[in-house]
Design an enzyme around this catalytic site. Structure first.
Site, PDB file in Angstrom:
ATOM      1  N   ARG A 189       0.872  -1.166   0.000  1.00  0.00           N
ATOM      2  CA  ARG A 189       0.000   0.000   0.000  1.00  0.00           C
ATOM      3  C   ARG A 189       0.912   1.220   0.000  1.00  0.00           C
ATOM      4  NH1 ARG A 189      -3.514  -2.982  -1.223  1.00  0.00           N
ATOM      5  NH2 ARG A 189      -5.487  -3.399  -0.168  1.00  0.00           N
ATOM      6  N   HIS A 214      -2.156   0.743  -9.314  1.00  0.00           N
ATOM      7  CA  HIS A 214      -2.686  -0.205  -8.318  1.00  0.00           C
ATOM      8  C   HIS A 214      -3.506  -1.300  -9.022  1.00  0.00           C
ATOM      9  CE1 HIS A 214      -4.132  -0.769  -3.917  1.00  0.00           C
ATOM     10  NE2 HIS A 214      -4.031  -1.932  -4.547  1.00  0.00           N
ATOM     11  N   GLU A 234      -4.188   7.886  -4.121  1.00  0.00           N
ATOM     12  CA  GLU A 234      -4.632   7.177  -5.339  1.00  0.00           C
ATOM     13  C   GLU A 234      -6.031   7.655  -5.736  1.00  0.00           C
ATOM     14  OE1 GLU A 234      -4.275   2.955  -4.743  1.00  0.00           O
ATOM     15  OE2 GLU A 234      -2.156   3.088  -4.302  1.00  0.00           O
TER      16      GLU A 234
END
Ligand code: NAP
Ligand code: GLV
Length: 325
Positions: A235, A283, A264
């Site tokens: 993460r 991601h 993000e």
């Protein structure tokens, strides 16, 4: 039953849920203020989706909720103690995405070491006009030292690829020793600092928790070799992003491969985006067609079980089940 589905649930799974339940699907909305979402939340018995921040504030508005089914293995978006306090089950989708994420992490290792996106652009933009010099060389992956931080399911799958496919030496750091990985991949347990000092590639694949937030920052980048390549598939917030930017600018490490970011979607003015030695992905670690479908199916299975009084296969807070039994 009333179900709130939040981006991302694959269409075939959403259609199946709609056959049995009263489902409302939301995408690209602000969950703290969208009136239709808040109305659906006030009636929802189940939530299924990816990365919805389920915290005290949201739960106050969801009095009928029985289960929150995450379409991901990571569940840092869920306030588990708060859910447990309210007797609401929480589930995730472990295992089925492991190989897909490991493939992506390995892709980042190869892409950074051999500078694949940079050289792809070099060819396509017509700059390949004469013979190459060492300026264009990359570095080897095979037979190098790979340091895995977080030797869980995905860490093991990356090690398997590295050991059997690329004859790499595996170093690892986790909260506990992993004798299985030591036996299978000849992996060596290291303190975090020793792993950082010795690895040619440092691959971070822990969950985001209070303990791992910001675990790789200035001090850790300074411990790495100047030639080290850093991969983050965990993460964004496990890394202090500004410290990563500084380490790259100061040539304290060679390159970085990143699937995750502090913010993000990533801000367009993020300095990482203009660095040639940084390979970025949006991601997308588990996002192959096959695996996204499997994740949605498993999340729906967890949801259906919880709503129909069966124990969900991937229950994160078994205390709730014990009370219900
Ligand atoms: P897992 O099997 O639970 O493995 C996590 C590993 O991290 C465990 O070995 C654990 O060690 C270790 N760990 C936890 N806290 C640590 C700490 N403070 N210091 C060192 N090691 C620590 O989980 P997984 O299925 O491999 O997934 C790992 C994470 O990858 C997820 O939580 C998610 O954040 C991320 N992920 C990202 C993508 C993507 O698209 N980029 C996709 C899937 C998953 P112990 O076993 O010793 O406790
Ligand atoms: C994706 O990031 C996951 O945690 O499954």
């Amino acid at each position: 039953m009333k179900i709130l589905a939040y981006d991302r649930v694959e269409k075939p799974v959403l259609d199946q849920l709609k056959e049995k339940h009263d489902v409302l699907f939301f995408k690209n909305i602000d969950p703290s203020s969208d009136p239709e979402f808040l109305n659906a939340l006030s009636e929802a018995e189940g939530i299924i989706g990816l990365a919805l921040p389920v915290n005290q504030e949201l739960l106050e508005k969801a009095p009928n909720l029985k289960i929150v089914s995450n379409v991901s293995v990571g569940y840092n978006n869920l306030d588990i103690p708060e859910l447990t306090k309210r007797n609401i089950m929480a589930t995730n989708t472990p295992g089925i995405l492991t190989d897909t994420v490991a493939d992506m992490a390995f892709g980042l290792i190869l892409a950074t070491a051999r500078r694949i996106p940079e050289l792809d652009y070099f060819v396509k933009s017509g700059q390949w006009t004469q013979s190459l010099t060492e300026e264009h060389y990359g570095v080897d992956v095979h037979h190098k030292k790979l340091g895995i931080i977080g030797m869980g399911r995905i860490g093991n799958a990356i090690s398997q690829r590295a050991h059997f496919g690329f004859h790499m030496d595996i170093l690892y750091h986790s909260r506990t020793r992993k004798l299985d990985a030591e036996e299978k991949y000849d992996a060596t347990y290291k303190s975090l600092d020793d792993l950082l000092r010795e690895s040619d590639f440092v691959c971070l694949i822990t969950p985001l928790t209070k303990e791992t937030e910001g675990m790789i920052g200035r001090r850790e980048f300074q411990l790495m070799k100047d030639s080290a390549i850093f991969i983050n598939a965990s993460r964004g917030k496990t890394v202090v992003e500004q410290d990563l930017i500084d380490a790259l600018k100061n040539n304290e490490i060679r390159a970085a491969g990143l699937d995750v970011f502090e913010q993000e979607p990533v801000e367009p003015d993020n300095e990482l985006l203009i660095m040639k030695n940084v390979v970025t992905l949006p991601h997308i670690g588990s996002s192959s067609h096959e695996t996204e479908l499997k994740m949605s199916e498993l999340a729906a299975e967890n949801l259906e079980a919880g709503l129909s009084g069966r124990k969900p296969p991937n229950l994160l807070n078994p205390q709730v089940w014990e009370k219900l039994e």
